[in-house]
Design a protein around this motif. Sequence first.
Motif, PDB file in Angstrom:
ATOM      1  N   LYS A  17       5.977  12.972  -0.075  1.00  0.00           N
ATOM      2  CA  LYS A  17       6.942  13.712  -0.888  1.00  0.00           C
ATOM      3  C   LYS A  17       6.954  15.186  -0.490  1.00  0.00           C
ATOM      4  O   LYS A  17       8.013  15.798  -0.333  1.00  0.00           O
ATOM      5  N   VAL A  52      12.893  10.763  -3.808  1.00  0.00           N
ATOM      6  CA  VAL A  52      13.146   9.945  -4.994  1.00  0.00           C
ATOM      7  C   VAL A  52      12.254   8.707  -5.007  1.00  0.00           C
ATOM      8  O   VAL A  52      11.624   8.388  -6.022  1.00  0.00           O
ATOM      9  N   HIS A  53      12.158   8.021  -3.883  1.00  0.00           N
ATOM     10  CA  HIS A  53      11.365   6.786  -3.832  1.00  0.00           C
ATOM     11  C   HIS A  53       9.872   7.051  -3.997  1.00  0.00           C
ATOM     12  O   HIS A  53       9.171   6.268  -4.642  1.00  0.00           O
ATOM     13  N   THR A  54       9.388   8.143  -3.432  1.00  0.00           N
ATOM     14  CA  THR A  54       7.960   8.431  -3.582  1.00  0.00           C
ATOM     15  C   THR A  54       7.627   8.823  -5.013  1.00  0.00           C
ATOM     16  O   THR A  54       6.580   8.440  -5.529  1.00  0.00           O
ATOM     17  N   VAL A  55       8.509   9.552  -5.663  1.00  0.00           N
ATOM     18  CA  VAL A  55       8.267   9.925  -7.061  1.00  0.00           C
ATOM     19  C   VAL A  55       8.258   8.675  -7.935  1.00  0.00           C
ATOM     20  O   VAL A  55       7.361   8.485  -8.767  1.00  0.00           O
ATOM     21  N   ASP A  56       9.247   7.810  -7.741  1.00  0.00           N
ATOM     22  CA  ASP A  56       9.309   6.569  -8.525  1.00  0.00           C
ATOM     23  C   ASP A  56       8.066   5.709  -8.297  1.00  0.00           C
ATOM     24  O   ASP A  56       7.467   5.202  -9.250  1.00  0.00           O
ATOM     25  N   SER A  57       7.679   5.554  -7.044  1.00  0.00           N
ATOM     26  CA  SER A  57       6.505   4.744  -6.717  1.00  0.00           C
ATOM     27  C   SER A  57       5.234   5.347  -7.302  1.00  0.00           C
ATOM     28  O   SER A  57       4.374   4.627  -7.817  1.00  0.00           O
ATOM     29  N   SER A  58       5.133   6.646  -7.228  1.00  0.00           N
ATOM     30  CA  SER A  58       3.953   7.327  -7.760  1.00  0.00           C
ATOM     31  C   SER A  58       3.838   7.115  -9.272  1.00  0.00           C
ATOM     32  O   SER A  58       2.739   6.892  -9.787  1.00  0.00           O
ATOM     33  N   LEU A  59       4.964   7.165  -9.974  1.00  0.00           N
ATOM     34  CA  LEU A  59       4.941   6.926 -11.417  1.00  0.00           C
ATOM     35  C   LEU A  59       4.465   5.514 -11.736  1.00  0.00           C
ATOM     36  O   LEU A  59       3.676   5.299 -12.661  1.00  0.00           O
ATOM     37  N   LEU A  60       4.937   4.532 -10.962  1.00  0.00           N
ATOM     38  CA  LEU A  60       4.501   3.149 -11.171  1.00  0.00           C
ATOM     39  C   LEU A  60       3.008   3.001 -10.915  1.00  0.00           C
ATOM     40  O   LEU A  60       2.301   2.310 -11.662  1.00  0.00           O
TER      41      LEU A  60
END
Length: 70
Positions: A17, A52-60
């Motif tokens: 990110k 966007v994808h790294t933030v979403d994945s990190s939250l999961l």
Amino acid sequence: MKTKELEYVNKALSEAKEFAKAIRQYLYEVEQSRPLTDIEKAFWSKTHDVHVHTVDSSLLIQEEIEKEKK
């Protein structure tokens, strides 16, 4: 997956990110002096997707770490 492994993956996502953010900042600065080329515009778009994808994945992953700690 074990908490330690999840934390390692989460760290890698954070680094990805930050890398995308640095590239995006660079392209923004370039755009202030001249129009971006088509290739640079494509990189601009891809860095947004990575961010966007790294933030979403990190939250999961953070949710999963919290579950495992309970």
